[in-house]
Design a protein around this motif. Structure first.
Motif, PDB file in Angstrom:
ATOM      1  N   THR A 106       0.701  -1.083  -0.083  1.00 22.97           N
ATOM      2  CA  THR A 106       0.002   0.157   0.486  1.00 22.97           C
ATOM      3  C   THR A 106       0.768   1.291   0.026  1.00 22.97           C
ATOM      4  O   THR A 106       0.732   2.097  -0.744  1.00 22.97           O
ATOM      5  CB  THR A 106      -0.628   0.068   1.184  1.00 22.97           C
ATOM      6  OG1 THR A 106      -2.476  -1.409   0.841  1.00 22.97           O
ATOM      7  CG2 THR A 106      -2.292   1.573   0.960  1.00 22.97           C
ATOM      8  N   ASP A 181      -1.157   3.730   9.004  1.00 25.20           N
ATOM      9  CA  ASP A 181      -2.749   3.536   8.953  1.00 25.20           C
ATOM     10  C   ASP A 181      -3.248   2.917   8.066  1.00 25.20           C
ATOM     11  O   ASP A 181      -3.875   1.719   7.560  1.00 25.20           O
ATOM     12  CB  ASP A 181      -2.116   4.872   7.922  1.00 25.20           C
ATOM     13  CG  ASP A 181      -2.550   6.177   8.597  1.00 25.20           C
ATOM     14  OD1 ASP A 181      -2.455   6.190  10.082  1.00 25.20           O
ATOM     15  OD2 ASP A 181      -2.638   7.161   7.864  1.00 25.20           O
ATOM     16  N   ASP A 184      -3.116  -0.383  10.205  1.00 23.68           N
ATOM     17  CA  ASP A 184      -4.411  -0.462  11.333  1.00 23.68           C
ATOM     18  C   ASP A 184      -6.380  -0.797  10.097  1.00 23.68           C
ATOM     19  O   ASP A 184      -6.973  -0.929  10.717  1.00 23.68           O
ATOM     20  CB  ASP A 184      -4.303   0.959  11.552  1.00 23.68           C
ATOM     21  CG  ASP A 184      -3.867   1.545  12.545  1.00 23.68           C
ATOM     22  OD1 ASP A 184      -3.383   0.411  13.558  1.00 23.68           O
ATOM     23  OD2 ASP A 184      -3.779   2.574  13.054  1.00 23.68           O
ATOM     24  N   GLU A 185      -5.952  -0.137   8.841  1.00 26.17           N
ATOM     25  CA  GLU A 185      -6.640  -0.443   7.924  1.00 26.17           C
ATOM     26  C   GLU A 185      -6.859  -1.741   8.174  1.00 26.17           C
ATOM     27  O   GLU A 185      -8.278  -2.625   7.899  1.00 26.17           O
ATOM     28  CB  GLU A 185      -6.823   0.101   6.411  1.00 26.17           C
ATOM     29  CG  GLU A 185      -7.557  -0.273   5.245  1.00 26.17           C
ATOM     30  CD  GLU A 185      -8.526   0.791   5.381  1.00 26.17           C
ATOM     31  OE1 GLU A 185      -9.610   0.605   4.388  1.00 26.17           O
ATOM     32  OE2 GLU A 185      -8.390   2.266   5.843  1.00 26.17           O
ATOM     33  N   GLN A 189     -10.079  -4.297   8.991  1.00 25.57           N
ATOM     34  CA  GLN A 189     -10.826  -4.951   7.917  1.00 25.57           C
ATOM     35  C   GLN A 189     -10.740  -6.338   8.661  1.00 25.57           C
ATOM     36  O   GLN A 189     -11.747  -6.850   8.248  1.00 25.57           O
ATOM     37  CB  GLN A 189     -10.308  -5.602   6.848  1.00 25.57           C
ATOM     38  CG  GLN A 189     -10.325  -4.025   5.877  1.00 25.57           C
ATOM     39  CD  GLN A 189      -9.259  -4.180   4.628  1.00 25.57           C
ATOM     40  OE1 GLN A 189      -8.844  -4.999   3.790  1.00 25.57           O
ATOM     41  NE2 GLN A 189      -9.673  -3.084   4.191  1.00 25.57           N
TER      42      GLN A 189
END
Length: 193
Positions: A106, A181, A184-185, A189
């Motif tokens: 990402t 981040d 965490d995402e 999920q």
């Protein structure tokens, strides 16, 4: 008598060398703690949008100079190790099996002109290359890791004497925040399913 005095002198020199190494290790530890604290403050300032304060904190970390014990630039090493520790902590502790690799993908996809500056993405790639060399990874992990590091340019790393400029350190801090981040995402999920 000469042999015993030579042996005594050699023993004293060795004792001084070991004492010197202990002193250097203590100084090194103090420098690293200081740099880490300053970079944490810089990261908070970046998060709040106060780039001037973030730059000031990085400049203070850079003023800590060279770590004689580790033979690295203190600020650069602290930024690198913060990224390295984050990636390996996620690798070892996350409940999400691929979180460490998915988060890296990402961040690396946030290409030029994106949210993560080039210096931050390069430092993340350096960390991933180190992980690929120093950790025993499963075949499936290596298959997912290879595309992320395939185009890694061999350039001097922090341990080779490379010193990050202020903007590069800020880029690494941005990459660290983006990685956190992303983790965490991913973990959010997983928890939502």
């Amino acid at each position: 008598m000469t042999e015993s005095s030579d042996a005594a002198t050699a023993a004293r020199i060795e004792a001084l060398r070991q004492e010197s190494n202990l002193v250097l290790a203590e100084v090194s530890q103090g420098q690293q703690i200081s740099a880490t604290n300053l970079l944490e403050k810089a990261a908070v300032a970046l998060h709040r949008g106060d780039r001037d304060k973030a730059r000031a904190m990085v400049l203070r970390a850079q003023a800590l100079g060279h770590d004689e014990h580790e033979d690295v630039d203190v600020c650069s090493w602290s930024a690198h190790m913060t990224m390295f520790n984050l990636v390996t902590d996620v690798m070892n502790e996350s409940d999400e099996e691929w979180a460490w690799l998915d988060a890296a993908a990402t961040v690396l996809r946030a290409g030029p002109g994106g949210a993560v500056p080039e210096a931050g993405r390069q430092e993340l790639v350096d960390v991933l290359v180190t992980v690929s060399k120093d950790y025993e990874l499963e075949h499936s992990e290596l298959v997912r890791l290879r595309p992320l590091i395939r185009d890694a340019l061999r350039r001097p790393g922090i341990t080779d004497g490379r010193v990050l400029e202020v903007e590069e350190v800020l880029g690494v801090l941005a990459a660290i925040a983006a990685y956190e981040d992303a983790v965490d995402e991913l973990e959010g999920q997983t928890g939502a399913t």
